[in-house]
Design a protein around this motif. Structure first.
Motif, PDB file in Angstrom:
ATOM      1  N   ILE A 361      27.797 -25.002 -24.427  1.00  0.00           N
ATOM      2  CA  ILE A 361      26.702 -24.232 -23.820  1.00  0.00           C
ATOM      3  C   ILE A 361      26.480 -24.661 -22.368  1.00  0.00           C
ATOM      4  CG2 ILE A 361      24.209 -23.824 -23.898  1.00  0.00           C
ATOM      5  CD1 ILE A 361      24.425 -24.016 -26.973  1.00  0.00           C
ATOM      6  N   LEU A 362      26.484 -25.960 -22.131  1.00  0.00           N
ATOM      7  CA  LEU A 362      26.285 -26.453 -20.770  1.00  0.00           C
ATOM      8  C   LEU A 362      27.389 -25.941 -19.845  1.00  0.00           C
ATOM      9  CD1 LEU A 362      25.284 -30.194 -21.447  1.00  0.00           C
ATOM     10  CD2 LEU A 362      23.785 -28.264 -20.925  1.00  0.00           C
ATOM     11  N   TYR A 363      28.632 -26.034 -20.311  1.00  0.00           N
ATOM     12  CA  TYR A 363      29.761 -25.638 -19.478  1.00  0.00           C
ATOM     13  C   TYR A 363      29.707 -24.159 -19.138  1.00  0.00           C
ATOM     14  CZ  TYR A 363      34.529 -25.495 -17.698  1.00  0.00           C
ATOM     15  OH  TYR A 363      35.628 -25.325 -16.896  1.00  0.00           O
ATOM     16  N   GLU A 364      29.317 -23.336 -20.090  1.00  0.00           N
ATOM     17  CA  GLU A 364      29.306 -21.890 -19.841  1.00  0.00           C
ATOM     18  C   GLU A 364      28.070 -21.446 -19.070  1.00  0.00           C
ATOM     19  OE1 GLU A 364      27.204 -20.109 -23.899  1.00  0.00           O
ATOM     20  OE2 GLU A 364      29.325 -20.676 -23.960  1.00  0.00           O
ATOM     21  N   SER A 365      27.083 -22.322 -18.947  1.00  0.00           N
ATOM     22  CA  SER A 365      25.806 -21.936 -18.326  1.00  0.00           C
ATOM     23  C   SER A 365      25.694 -22.301 -16.857  1.00  0.00           C
ATOM     24  CB  SER A 365      24.645 -22.586 -19.096  1.00  0.00           C
ATOM     25  OG  SER A 365      24.647 -22.185 -20.440  1.00  0.00           O
ATOM     26  N   VAL A 366      26.588 -23.150 -16.369  1.00  0.00           N
ATOM     27  CA  VAL A 366      26.498 -23.564 -14.962  1.00  0.00           C
ATOM     28  C   VAL A 366      27.516 -22.800 -14.127  1.00  0.00           C
ATOM     29  CG1 VAL A 366      25.716 -25.857 -15.641  1.00  0.00           C
ATOM     30  CG2 VAL A 366      28.151 -25.466 -15.224  1.00  0.00           C
ATOM     31  N   GLU A 389      14.572 -26.429  -6.390  1.00  0.00           N
ATOM     32  CA  GLU A 389      13.986 -26.946  -7.627  1.00  0.00           C
ATOM     33  C   GLU A 389      13.691 -25.821  -8.614  1.00  0.00           C
ATOM     34  OE1 GLU A 389       9.758 -28.961  -8.974  1.00  0.00           O
ATOM     35  OE2 GLU A 389      10.608 -29.520  -7.013  1.00  0.00           O
ATOM     36  N   ASN A 390      13.131 -24.717  -8.107  1.00  0.00           N
ATOM     37  CA  ASN A 390      12.800 -23.594  -8.993  1.00  0.00           C
ATOM     38  C   ASN A 390      14.047 -22.985  -9.622  1.00  0.00           C
ATOM     39  OD1 ASN A 390      10.056 -23.813  -8.549  1.00  0.00           O
ATOM     40  ND2 ASN A 390      10.029 -22.347  -6.860  1.00  0.00           N
ATOM     41  N   GLN A 391      15.106 -22.827  -8.829  1.00  0.00           N
ATOM     42  CA  GLN A 391      16.340 -22.257  -9.354  1.00  0.00           C
ATOM     43  C   GLN A 391      16.942 -23.156 -10.436  1.00  0.00           C
ATOM     44  OE1 GLN A 391      18.375 -21.980  -5.604  1.00  0.00           O
ATOM     45  NE2 GLN A 391      17.974 -19.783  -5.385  1.00  0.00           N
ATOM     46  N   ALA A 392      16.906 -24.458 -10.192  1.00  0.00           N
ATOM     47  CA  ALA A 392      17.443 -25.399 -11.183  1.00  0.00           C
ATOM     48  C   ALA A 392      16.634 -25.337 -12.474  1.00  0.00           C
ATOM     49  CB  ALA A 392      17.439 -26.816 -10.614  1.00  0.00           C
ATOM     50  N   ASN A 393      15.331 -25.235 -12.360  1.00  0.00           N
ATOM     51  CA  ASN A 393      14.487 -25.156 -13.549  1.00  0.00           C
ATOM     52  C   ASN A 393      14.745 -23.882 -14.344  1.00  0.00           C
ATOM     53  OD1 ASN A 393      12.499 -27.351 -14.141  1.00  0.00           O
ATOM     54  ND2 ASN A 393      12.072 -27.123 -11.963  1.00  0.00           N
ATOM     55  N   LEU A 394      15.030 -22.772 -13.647  1.00  0.00           N
ATOM     56  CA  LEU A 394      15.354 -21.525 -14.346  1.00  0.00           C
ATOM     57  C   LEU A 394      16.637 -21.670 -15.160  1.00  0.00           C
ATOM     58  CD1 LEU A 394      14.497 -18.837 -11.619  1.00  0.00           C
ATOM     59  CD2 LEU A 394      13.292 -19.244 -13.777  1.00  0.00           C
ATOM     60  N   ILE A 395      17.648 -22.350 -14.563  1.00  0.00           N
ATOM     61  CA  ILE A 395      18.901 -22.571 -15.287  1.00  0.00           C
ATOM     62  C   ILE A 395      18.663 -23.473 -16.497  1.00  0.00           C
ATOM     63  CG2 ILE A 395      21.219 -23.549 -15.143  1.00  0.00           C
ATOM     64  CD1 ILE A 395      21.281 -22.753 -12.209  1.00  0.00           C
ATOM     65  N   ILE A 396      17.888 -24.521 -16.298  1.00  0.00           N
ATOM     66  CA  ILE A 396      17.593 -25.446 -17.407  1.00  0.00           C
ATOM     67  C   ILE A 396      16.830 -24.731 -18.518  1.00  0.00           C
ATOM     68  CG2 ILE A 396      16.216 -27.449 -18.061  1.00  0.00           C
ATOM     69  CD1 ILE A 396      18.878 -28.164 -16.778  1.00  0.00           C
ATOM     70  N   THR A 419      17.325 -29.045 -30.178  1.00  0.00           N
ATOM     71  CA  THR A 419      16.534 -28.916 -28.943  1.00  0.00           C
ATOM     72  C   THR A 419      16.899 -30.081 -28.026  1.00  0.00           C
ATOM     73  OG1 THR A 419      14.661 -30.213 -29.791  1.00  0.00           O
ATOM     74  CG2 THR A 419      14.594 -27.817 -30.141  1.00  0.00           C
ATOM     75  N   VAL A 420      16.580 -29.932 -26.765  1.00  0.00           N
ATOM     76  CA  VAL A 420      16.891 -30.984 -25.787  1.00  0.00           C
ATOM     77  C   VAL A 420      15.697 -31.248 -24.887  1.00  0.00           C
ATOM     78  CG1 VAL A 420      19.376 -30.534 -25.754  1.00  0.00           C
ATOM     79  CG2 VAL A 420      17.878 -29.314 -24.157  1.00  0.00           C
ATOM     80  N   SER A 421      15.642 -32.464 -24.382  1.00  0.00           N
ATOM     81  CA  SER A 421      14.676 -32.839 -23.350  1.00  0.00           C
ATOM     82  C   SER A 421      15.451 -33.054 -22.058  1.00  0.00           C
ATOM     83  CB  SER A 421      13.934 -34.113 -23.742  1.00  0.00           C
ATOM     84  OG  SER A 421      13.228 -33.926 -24.945  1.00  0.00           O
ATOM     85  N   VAL A 422      14.840 -32.679 -20.933  1.00  0.00           N
ATOM     86  CA  VAL A 422      15.544 -32.708 -19.654  1.00  0.00           C
ATOM     87  C   VAL A 422      14.660 -33.311 -18.571  1.00  0.00           C
ATOM     88  CG1 VAL A 422      16.884 -31.359 -17.988  1.00  0.00           C
ATOM     89  CG2 VAL A 422      16.671 -30.548 -20.346  1.00  0.00           C
ATOM     90  N   GLY A 423      15.253 -34.131 -17.737  1.00  0.00           N
ATOM     91  CA  GLY A 423      14.579 -34.660 -16.554  1.00  0.00           C
ATOM     92  C   GLY A 423      15.352 -34.275 -15.314  1.00  0.00           C
ATOM     93  N   LEU A 424      14.665 -33.722 -14.323  1.00  0.00           N
ATOM     94  CA  LEU A 424      15.321 -33.277 -13.092  1.00  0.00           C
ATOM     95  C   LEU A 424      14.819 -34.056 -11.890  1.00  0.00           C
ATOM     96  CD1 LEU A 424      14.484 -30.507 -14.911  1.00  0.00           C
ATOM     97  CD2 LEU A 424      16.055 -29.503 -13.251  1.00  0.00           C
ATOM     98  N   CYS A 425      15.672 -34.207 -10.901  1.00  0.00           N
ATOM     99  CA  CYS A 425      15.271 -34.811  -9.628  1.00  0.00           C
ATOM    100  C   CYS A 425      15.996 -34.097  -8.498  1.00  0.00           C
ATOM    101  CB  CYS A 425      15.593 -36.305  -9.602  1.00  0.00           C
ATOM    102  SG  CYS A 425      15.025 -37.132  -8.093  1.00  0.00           S
ATOM    103  N   VAL A 426      15.241 -33.709  -7.485  1.00  0.00           N
ATOM    104  CA  VAL A 426      15.803 -33.025  -6.314  1.00  0.00           C
ATOM    105  C   VAL A 426      16.195 -34.060  -5.272  1.00  0.00           C
ATOM    106  CG1 VAL A 426      15.385 -31.293  -4.526  1.00  0.00           C
ATOM    107  CG2 VAL A 426      14.285 -31.063  -6.769  1.00  0.00           C
ATOM    108  N   PHE A 427      17.372 -33.920  -4.706  1.00  0.00           N
ATOM    109  CA  PHE A 427      17.821 -34.835  -3.651  1.00  0.00           C
ATOM    110  C   PHE A 427      16.851 -34.760  -2.471  1.00  0.00           C
ATOM    111  CE2 PHE A 427      20.471 -35.339   0.269  1.00  0.00           C
ATOM    112  CZ  PHE A 427      20.666 -36.707   0.152  1.00  0.00           C
ATOM    113  N   ASP A 428      16.378 -35.932  -2.040  1.00  0.00           N
ATOM    114  CA  ASP A 428      15.366 -35.973  -0.972  1.00  0.00           C
ATOM    115  C   ASP A 428      15.891 -36.548   0.336  1.00  0.00           C
ATOM    116  OD1 ASP A 428      15.652 -38.653  -1.536  1.00  0.00           O
ATOM    117  OD2 ASP A 428      13.590 -38.969  -2.206  1.00  0.00           O
TER     118      ASP A 428
END
Length: 462
Positions: A361-366, A389-396, A419-428
Motif C-alpha cells: 500500500i505504501l509503495y503504490e500510494s507515493v 505539510e498539508n499535502q503530506a498529511n493528505l497523502i498520509i 491501522t497505523v499511527s504516523v508522525g510527520l516532520c517538515v524539514f526546517d
C-alpha cells in the motif's frame, strides 16, 4: 598505519597536558578572564567571515543553525581556552562527538579548519589591542592556537572514520540505484557472453567469412560493459582487466586468416584460446557482481522496500537539494498499531503478511520521486520530496484509509483489521538528518499517546 583508539587518546591527552604545563599561569589567567561578550565578538567575526563563502553559507545561513551554533561555538572556544582546568578525557570525547556530527551533516572538514583559523586570528587581534606584554600575548596565543589545533585534530580523526563509512554507503547506493536487480543483470550478461562464444564457435566451425564474426567489443556484452558496466563498477580493479581482455581477444582473433583457420591445429589454438579468455571474462564478471552482493541489494527481503542503511545517504542528498533550491520535504514515521498482538494471536506468518500488505500500500500510494523504507520491525519511514505539510498529511490520510480498508486474511476464516499511527516532520533548514528523524519519531510517539490510528505533525514548542 592506523593508531589504536586508546593509544591515540592517551597520546593526545599527554600532549595537551604538556601544552598546559609549559604555558605560564599569567597566560592561563588572561584567557580565563575573557568575558562571554569578548568571545561573542569572536563568534560574530567568524560568521561575518564564513558567510562570504558559498560553501559555508550552505551550512550556516539558516537562522536556526545560526542561533544554535553561535552558543555552541562560544561554548567551544570557552572550553578550549579554559582547558587547563578541564577534564581532558571528557573534552576529547566531546571533540570526537562534534567530528561525527560534522561528518553526518556533511560539513567539509576544510571549512572547520578555516573557521578555526579565523577565530585564532580574531583572538590575536583582540589580545594585541590590549597593548599587553608581547611575551604574555605570545604565551597565551601559543596555547590557544595549539589547543584549538589539537581539538580539531580529534574532530578530524572522528570525521574521517565516519566520512569513510558514509562515502562507502553512498557508493553502494549508487551501484544499487544503477543496477536495481543485480541478480537479473548478472545472469543477463553472463548469458550474453555465452551467446557470443557460441556464435563465434559456429562461425569458425562452418568457415564463415571473417566479416561475419562479430567483434567481442561490439557484442551485446561488449556494448553493455562499455556504456554501463564500466561506469557502474568504476574504481574496481577487475574493470581494467575486462577492458584489456575485450581488446586483446578481438586483436588475437584478427591475427587468424581464413587459410590458418582451415588448418585443424590452428583452428584448435584459436578456439581454445578464445574459450579460455571467455572463461576468464566470466570469472571476472562474476567477481564484480559478487562485490555488489556483499553490499546487499539495498532492499528489505520481506517487503522489498529500501532498507534503512541508505537513509543517511538519501536524506543528506535531499537536505542539500532542499537548501540549494529553497524547497521543503517531509519525513514520516509510520508504525503498525498493536503489531505484537497480531504476532501473538495469529503467529509470525500472519505478521509477515501484514507487513507485506502495508508495504504494498505504501509503495503504490507515493510518487515515484518519494522514498519508502522499512525502518525496522513494524515501523516504516517515508520521505515526501518537494511537498508542503498539508499535502503530506493528505497523502498520509489516504494511506491510513487504504490500510484500514484492506485487512489481512491469515486463513480462510480469519480477518485482521489493520491501522497505523504516523508522525510527520517538515524539514526546517537544519542540516542534521538525525534531528529530523528524531522529531518525526517524537510526533509518532504523540500519535500513539493520543490513542493510535492517527497522524501527528511535529511542531516546535513555544
Amino acid at each position: 598505519m592506523k593508531i589504536n583508539g586508546q593509544y591515540y587518546d592517551a597520546l593526545i591527552m599527554s600532549e595537551w597536558h604538556d601544552l598546559i604545563d609549559i604555558t605560564g599561569a599569567a597566560a592561563h589567567s588572561l584567557l580565563k578572564s575573557l568575558s562571554d561578550d569578548d568571545i561573542s565578538l569572536l563568534v560574530d567575526d567568524f560568521y561575518a567571515y564564513m558567510l562570504d563563502d558559498d560553501d559555508a553559507r550552505l551550512f550556516l545561513s539558516n537562522q536556526l543553525v545560526k542561533d544554535r551554533l553561535h552558543a555552541t561555538l562560544l561554548n567551544w572556544i570557552r572550553q578550549v581556552l579554559n582547558s587547563s582546568t578541564a577534564d581532558l578525557a571528557e573534552l576529547i570525547a566531546e571533540q570526537r562527538k562534534v567530528g561525527n556530527i560534522h561528518a553526518r551533516i556533511g560539513i567539509p572538514i576544510d571549512l572547520v579548519a578555516r573557521g578555526a583559523r579565523r577565530v585564532k586570528q580574531s583572538l590575536y587581534s583582540r589580545l594585541r589591542r590590549e597593548k599587553m606584554d608581547p611575551a604574555l600575548c605570545y604565551d597565551a596565543m601559543r596555547f590557544c592556537s595549539l589547543a584549538m589545533d589539537t581539538a580539531i585534530e580529534v574532530m578530524t580523526t572522528a570525521y574521517s572514520r565516519t566520512h569513510e563509512s558514509t562515502t562507502k554507503d553512498q557508493e553502494n547506493y549508487r551501484l544499487f540505484s544503477i543496477l536495481d536487480n543485480v541478480n537479473v543483470e548478472r545472469e543477463r550478461q553472463l548469458a550474453a557472453l555465452l551467446n557470443w562464444e557460441n556464435r563465434f564457435i559456429y562461425n569458425v566451425a562452418t568457415g564463415s567469412p571473417a566479416v561475419e564474426i562479430q567483434e567481442l567489443k561490439e557484442s551485446e556484452f561488449g556494448l553493455w560493459f562499455q556504456h554501463k558496466g564500466r561506469h557502474v563498477f568504476a574504481q574496481v580493479d577487475e574493470v581494467s582487466e575486462i577492458t584489456a581482455l575485450l581488446g586483446s581477444t578481438d586483436e588475437f582473433i584478427k591475427t587468424f586468416t581464413p587459410d590458418m583457420i582451415a588448418i585443424a591445429e590452428q583452428r584448435y589454438v584459436l578456439l581454445r584460446t578464445v574459450r579460455n579468455r571467455i572463461m576468464k571474462l566470466t570469472s571476472l564478471l562474476s567477481s564484480l557482481f559478487e562485490e555488489l552482493a556483499k553490499f546487499e541489494n539495498g532492499k528489505d527481503p520481506l517487503t522489498n522496500l529500501l532498507n534503512r542503511r541508505f537513509i543517511p545517504t538519501i536524506l543528506r542528498r535531499e537536505i542539500a537539494l532542499a537548501i540549494r533550491t529553497n524547497t521543503s520535504f517531509v519525513v514520516a514515521m509510520l508504525d503498525i498499531d498493536y503489531f505484537k498482538k497480531i504476532n501473538d494471536k495469529y503467529g509470525h506468518d500472519a505478521g509477515d503478511a501484514a507487513l507485506k500488505n502495508i508495504a504494498a500500500i505504501l509503495y503504490e500510494s507515493v510518487r515515484s520521486s518519494d522514498y519508502v523504507f522499512r525502518y525496522g520491525g513494524e515501523e516504516f519511514m517515508l520521505v515526501f520530496v518537494e511537498i508542503t505539510e498539508n499535502q503530506a498529511n493528505l497523502i498520509i490520510d489516504s494511506i491510513r484509509a487504504k490500510i484500514a480498508g484492506r485487512p489481512t486474511y491469515p486463513t480462510a476464516g480469519e480477518k485482521i483489521d489493520l491501522t497505523v499511527s504516523v508522525g510527520l516532520c517538515v524539514f526546517d533548514g537544519h542540516p542534521d538528518y538525525e534531528r529530523l528523524i528524531r522529531r518525526a519519531d517524537s510526533a509518532l510517539y504523540e500519535a500513539k499517546q493520543n490513542g493510535r490510528n492517527r497522524a501527528e505533525t511535529y511542531h516546535p514548542k513555544g
